[in-house]
Design a protein around this motif. Structure first.
Motif, PDB file in Angstrom:
ATOM      1  N   TYR A 166      45.610 -48.495 -39.984  1.00 33.42           N
ATOM      2  CA  TYR A 166      46.169 -47.845 -38.849  1.00 33.42           C
ATOM      3  C   TYR A 166      47.419 -48.579 -38.608  1.00 33.42           C
ATOM      4  O   TYR A 166      48.333 -48.250 -37.766  1.00 33.42           O
ATOM      5  CB  TYR A 166      45.288 -48.015 -37.473  1.00 33.42           C
TER       6      TYR A 166
ATOM      7  N   ASP B 200      33.699 -49.369 -33.093  1.00 38.60           N
ATOM      8  CA  ASP B 200      34.955 -48.836 -32.739  1.00 38.60           C
ATOM      9  C   ASP B 200      35.771 -49.539 -32.076  1.00 38.60           C
ATOM     10  O   ASP B 200      37.066 -49.780 -32.175  1.00 38.60           O
ATOM     11  CB  ASP B 200      34.970 -47.555 -32.361  1.00 38.60           C
TER      12      ASP B 200
ATOM     13  N   GLY C   1      34.651 -37.575 -36.750  1.00 37.89           N
ATOM     14  CA  GLY C   1      36.089 -37.524 -36.525  1.00 37.89           C
ATOM     15  C   GLY C   1      36.737 -36.397 -37.245  1.00 37.89           C
ATOM     16  O   GLY C   1      36.147 -35.363 -37.827  1.00 37.89           O
ATOM     17  N   LYS C   2      37.924 -36.297 -37.625  1.00 35.00           N
ATOM     18  CA  LYS C   2      38.734 -35.429 -38.443  1.00 35.00           C
ATOM     19  C   LYS C   2      38.599 -35.274 -39.986  1.00 35.00           C
ATOM     20  O   LYS C   2      38.880 -34.225 -40.447  1.00 35.00           O
ATOM     21  CB  LYS C   2      40.088 -35.132 -37.774  1.00 35.00           C
TER      22      LYS C   2
ATOM     23  N   LYS D 196      50.789 -44.352 -35.847  1.00 37.50           N
ATOM     24  CA  LYS D 196      51.017 -43.027 -35.012  1.00 37.50           C
ATOM     25  C   LYS D 196      49.693 -42.168 -34.831  1.00 37.50           C
ATOM     26  O   LYS D 196      49.396 -41.340 -34.025  1.00 37.50           O
ATOM     27  CB  LYS D 196      52.148 -41.934 -35.330  1.00 37.50           C
ATOM     28  N   ALA D 197      48.866 -42.564 -35.805  1.00 38.33           N
ATOM     29  CA  ALA D 197      47.544 -41.973 -36.035  1.00 38.33           C
ATOM     30  C   ALA D 197      46.550 -42.114 -34.932  1.00 38.33           C
ATOM     31  O   ALA D 197      46.499 -43.079 -34.467  1.00 38.33           O
ATOM     32  CB  ALA D 197      46.923 -42.163 -37.282  1.00 38.33           C
ATOM     33  N   ASP D 198      46.123 -41.165 -34.410  1.00 38.73           N
ATOM     34  CA  ASP D 198      44.747 -41.277 -33.606  1.00 38.73           C
ATOM     35  C   ASP D 198      43.545 -41.781 -34.292  1.00 38.73           C
ATOM     36  O   ASP D 198      43.310 -41.475 -35.265  1.00 38.73           O
ATOM     37  CB  ASP D 198      44.464 -40.157 -32.895  1.00 38.73           C
ATOM     38  N   PHE D 199      42.864 -42.604 -33.426  1.00 42.61           N
ATOM     39  CA  PHE D 199      41.712 -43.412 -34.321  1.00 42.61           C
ATOM     40  C   PHE D 199      40.947 -42.324 -35.037  1.00 42.61           C
ATOM     41  O   PHE D 199      40.374 -42.822 -35.980  1.00 42.61           O
ATOM     42  CB  PHE D 199      40.961 -44.082 -33.263  1.00 42.61           C
ATOM     43  N   LEU D 200      40.264 -41.233 -34.213  1.00 48.37           N
ATOM     44  CA  LEU D 200      39.602 -40.477 -35.073  1.00 48.37           C
ATOM     45  C   LEU D 200      40.206 -39.485 -36.181  1.00 48.37           C
ATOM     46  O   LEU D 200      39.298 -38.925 -36.663  1.00 48.37           O
ATOM     47  CB  LEU D 200      38.965 -39.447 -33.933  1.00 48.37           C
ATOM     48  N   ASP D 201      41.247 -39.493 -36.278  1.00 41.57           N
ATOM     49  CA  ASP D 201      42.128 -38.894 -37.392  1.00 41.57           C
ATOM     50  C   ASP D 201      41.239 -39.010 -38.761  1.00 41.57           C
ATOM     51  O   ASP D 201      41.046 -38.069 -39.479  1.00 41.57           O
ATOM     52  CB  ASP D 201      43.524 -39.090 -37.337  1.00 41.57           C
ATOM     53  N   TYR D 202      41.248 -40.277 -39.036  1.00 41.09           N
ATOM     54  CA  TYR D 202      40.648 -40.696 -40.318  1.00 41.09           C
ATOM     55  C   TYR D 202      39.177 -40.572 -40.425  1.00 41.09           C
ATOM     56  O   TYR D 202      38.741 -41.035 -41.566  1.00 41.09           O
ATOM     57  CB  TYR D 202      41.570 -41.749 -40.831  1.00 41.09           C
TER      58      TYR D 202
ATOM     59  N   LYS E 211      39.313 -51.486 -32.970  1.00 40.32           N
ATOM     60  CA  LYS E 211      40.499 -51.399 -32.250  1.00 40.32           C
ATOM     61  C   LYS E 211      41.287 -52.675 -31.903  1.00 40.32           C
ATOM     62  O   LYS E 211      42.418 -52.674 -31.748  1.00 40.32           O
ATOM     63  CB  LYS E 211      40.114 -50.431 -30.984  1.00 40.32           C
TER      64      LYS E 211
END
Length: 462
Positions: free
Chosen positions: A148, A112, A165-166, A153-159, A116
């Protein structure tokens, strides 16, 4: 009246001659409910556009011009950047007047953190297109950077896949991405999957959505001539397990629940008649060319065929999915201690193909009762004599066949040779449990005790 009779005779002829397959042969009173069924009832095949041929990389600059690309990110790793695949790519971009910047800091077996860093580079430069030149690590990192950047604007764990993650669906349009693989294993050039080590849990997870697929996969067998022996060896076992796992995954009609909207049908859907064709093709290729491609590095025919098989396996797993070998492999790789393989640098690492095949003999002994015929068919394609084998022995026969390939390729003798002991098994099980997307595709359900037993049986394998 005669003309009317001829019309009815024609209709009868059409009725008799029409397709009698199960889908079309029944002419009774068919009732179709509008309610969403509990199990899925359909599968779909999606993949990148594939272009295969010796030297096709020289066309990449023209492709980018055709896409109206003006600011291209060329992504690779510190090893491949020194080799001919990147040189050929950059020569084509320069010749065609394409502006580009190179990112060569991709980590082999990305984390991760490394994702990033690549994402930050993409955002800083606001690229309008991407070219990935390298193995699965490069292509997966490039997919994440593209995602990304496209949704800043997405948080890393969104996808990132649930439950880590989410697991949000991707609803933004990504930039065009071209993938130029230099290894023969992952098939990432055709899939919507991006895998990384999530350092806080010491296990791999990923992002899975069709939007991540490259728009074009350029399969140039010339690049395989730069692969060292161990890279060719371990990446080949990734093809091996992709084919076996997608072939034996839960049938698509047994996967549930059915999506309420076709856009919500998951990337990994279960085995189906089309993915099975590609799995068989890959197994046939492995039987004929795997050893040659590893031990005769200048055998362009063998390496070309393995390169194509990697892509074909990618199409298969990119739609059918994989199961237990990969689910167990993620914590095996994520908890690496001190194992440093030849041809992979000086840092401890367990290459993906090696981590996947380590449990394969135990896994297919376990899954064989779900469909003995398919397990025997796979063993037969790989060269085993299955003419007089009982169904009850299917798992043992396929496991023995896998072990013969592992022995021929001088694969390490089980998890102990990678630095693990029986005391590590609870932690490895803990890392496998979040891989629900993969465990649910296994044709037999598993308990924590089952996973522990599979790992125990894989501590030594010969």
């Amino acid at each position: 009246m005669g003309q009317r009779k001829r019309v009815f005779d024609l209709l009868r002829t059409i009725n008799v001659a029409s397709c009698q397959c199960p889908a079309h042969g029944y002419r009774g009173n068919i009732q179709v409910s509008n309610a969403t069924p509990l199990k899925d009832y359909a599968f779909e095949i999606k993949c990148s556009t594939v272009r295969y041929g010796l030297g096709v990389t020289r066309e990449v600059g023209q492709d980018l011009v055709n896409m109206s690309a003006n600011n291209v990110c060329v992504m690779t790793d510190p090893n491949v950047v020194k080799l001919s695949p990147v040189k050929t790519t950059l020569d084509s971009l320069t010749k065609n007047g394409v502006n580009y910047k190179v990112y060569d800091k991709v980590r082999v077996e990305p984390t991760d953190t490394s994702f990033k860093e690549a994402i930050a580079f993409a955002k800083e430069n606001n690229f309008d297109s991407f070219v990935a030149v390298g193995g699965g690590s490069v292509m997966d990192t490039c997919k994440a950077a593209n995602l990304y950047l496209s949704e800043p604007k997405a948080d890393f764990l969104d996808y990132v896949n649930a439950p880590v993650g989410k697991g949000k669906p991707v609803e933004v349009n990504l930039k065009p991405m071209i993938a130029i693989p230099t290894t023969s294993g992952t098939g990432s050039e055709t899939t919507g999957v991006s895998i990384f080590d999530y350092e806080s849990i010491h296990a791999k997870t990923g992002i899975s959505h069709g939007a991540l697929r490259p728009v074009l996969a350029m399969i140039d067998p010339l690049h395989t001539l730069t692969m060292p022996e161990k890279v060719s060896n371990y990446s080949g076992f990734d093809i091996f397990c992709h084919a076996l796992e997608s072939f034996t995954a839960i049938p698509y009609t047994d996967r549930g629940p059915a999506p309420s909207n076709p856009a919500l049908r998951p990337t990994y859907q279960g085995s189906n008649p089309i993915s099975d064709v590609w799995a068989r093709f890959c197994l046939q290729t492995l039987q004929k060319y795997f050893a040659r491609s590893v031990y005769q590095p200048d055998d362009l025919e063998a390496r070309s065929c393995m390169h194509l098989a990697a892509t074909m396996a990618g199409v298969g797993i990119g739609n059918a999915g994989v199961h237990l070998c990969h689910g167990l492999a993620y914590p095996i790789a994520g908890n690496v201690k001190s194992f440093i393989p030849k041809d992979y640098g000086s840092e401890p690492i367990i290459p993906h193909g090696l981590s996947v095949v380590m449990t394969a003999p135990a896994v297919f002994r376990f899954t064989a009762p779900s469909d003995p015929d398919k397990h025997l068919e796979a063993a037969g394609i790989l060269g085993a004599d299955v003419s007089n084998v009982k169904q009850a022995d299917a798992g043992a026969v396929l496991a023995d066949t896998i072990l013969k390939y592992m022995e021929t390729m001088k694969i390490e003798n089980g998890l102990q040779s990678l630095g693990y002991s029986g005391g590590d098994i609870p932690e490895l099980v803990k890392g496998a449990l979040p891989q629900k997307r993969l465990l649910s595709l296994t044709p037999l359900s598993q308990s924590e005790d089952d996973l522990s037993k599979l790992l125990e049986d894989s501590l030594t394998i010969y």
